[in-house]
Write a protein that holds these residues in place. Sequence first.
Motif, PDB file in Angstrom:
ATOM      1  N   SER A 105       0.741  -0.974  -0.218  1.00  0.00           N
ATOM      2  CA  SER A 105      -0.194   0.219  -0.052  1.00  0.00           C
ATOM      3  C   SER A 105       0.925   1.280   0.136  1.00  0.00           C
ATOM      4  N   HIS A 109      -2.592   4.687  -2.900  1.00  0.00           N
ATOM      5  CA  HIS A 109      -3.362   3.569  -3.264  1.00  0.00           C
ATOM      6  C   HIS A 109      -3.555   2.297  -2.098  1.00  0.00           C
ATOM      7  N   SER A 110      -4.579   1.633  -2.234  1.00  0.00           N
ATOM      8  CA  SER A 110      -4.527   0.544  -1.140  1.00  0.00           C
ATOM      9  C   SER A 110      -3.798  -0.719  -1.681  1.00  0.00           C
ATOM     10  N   CYS A 160       3.644   3.293   2.243  1.00  0.00           N
ATOM     11  CA  CYS A 160       3.180   3.322   3.502  1.00  0.00           C
ATOM     12  C   CYS A 160       3.829   2.764   4.666  1.00  0.00           C
TER      13      CYS A 160
END
Length: 536
Positions: A105, A109-110, A160
Amino acid sequence: MYSFQILRAFRHRFLALRNISVRSVSSVTNLPYIETNTRKKLEASLPSSNGITQITTLPNGVRVATENTPGHFSAVGLYIDAGSRYETPRTLGTSHILDRLAFKSTQNHSIEQINSIVDSLGGNIMCASSRETIMYQSAIFSQDLAKTIALFSDVIRNLCITPEEVEEQKQTALYEIQEIWQKPEMILPELLHTVAFKDNTLGNPLLCPEDRLAMMTPNLIKEYMSTWYRPERMVVAFAGSQHEDAVEQTMKYFGDMPKSAEFNAHTLLPFTTPKQKQTGASFYKTITTAASSLLHANSNYATATQRAHYTGGSLFLNHPLPNTYVNIAFEGLPVHDPDIYGLAVLQMLLGGGGSFSAGGPGKGMHTRLFTHVLNRYPWMESCMCFNHCYTDSGLFGIMASCNPEFNTSIIDVIAQQFDFVSGFGSECITQLELLRAKNQLKSSLLMNLESRMVQLEDLGRQVQVYGYKVPVEEMCKKIDNVTLEELVRIARKVVRGQVHNEGNGTGQVTIVAQGDLNGLQDVQKICEKYGLGKTG
């Protein structure tokens, strides 16, 4: 030398052996974001183009390299001057976990969205870390160029690295580590590096040590990225794309990365080795050396940018295994050494493989380790020459395995092969062997470069290390120029411990063995008997 493992070694051996062939920068003067003073510096410092390879450096230091050769698809890769050799005791193992986190992630965006983007691009996307680089590569349709660069930018600049993602990858890495430790042919090359470069640079493990997994945290990984993921340490390479399009997309997604405060000091400096004068423009300091001027003078940077110091040594792992596995190695040559062509020919000449082979043309059945070892000693399960080359050092040697009942002979057989190729005795190298090795090396080089992904990595890594690339014809010419006398001289230099790299290595032999070692000969005494390694 032609499994996937050997192919990677082959590519890395030649990644920086070519003279520069870059396009004239004046052909991109219509791009407004290439600063005028940057353009002038490039025009003044770079040779003219051969019409295939084109290189442009953006104002913040990101280098863009392209080869617009015809094909049904394109390839793009991003190469970062990072990897396990840049790890400190505090960050040991970080690059292994980082490459596993590559397409997770991001702030935009996931992980589900990232997976969807990867699938829409065909799914042929990967990230891998090695000792001297972390690479992101993809084979794509030409119309997906912008989408791919956008994805690379997102996962590199906006990753992330959540605690949950780190924990998941730590579990996966633990399984991977335990599996590899069960396979001597995979773990021994790693242990060989650890012993040969004890406690420094190239001796840092590619795999995160099991006892370090608990220390891998999101903050530590982010700190490593912020330290080494810098624009002047990046090369974006394209195979099968227009140079102007590549520069435009790279500028769009990476051009706003802040350059280092000392970016203007980032230059490729003349390379010299101890007791050796500079011989011309073909010698340059490695990127590792040049990058040291960019980094703050603290202990982490000093440790991470030091020269690779070859120590030599031994490691014996006595475990009940079906076979005994032995690796004997010496300090090899770095990629910028002019003798690297001769050493590559020597590796091809020695060749080798397993005791069982389907044979056939091009399978290496006429190499020395087949004719002089596997065909003469049926108890030898495998015997193969290897050659690992890096920016400032290398490892050259032979790996072999046999049934434990022949432990009393395996070391002597290996040592004999080193002795034979480094002299002019009855078992010396013949002109026919030399010619065969040179022809096989050239054909393998040319055929491997037919692969779009091999072409891409070759381009990216060369520009990353040297800043340039030349036609393969020149490489073939230098291979042809290797004479029998030069080959023996190079062999003698390596196996007699007479290599003098910048790290001031010891010249001692490196030995790693695993299995039921009962009855194994005294390796040091055998090496002294044949004059292998530095004895004085």
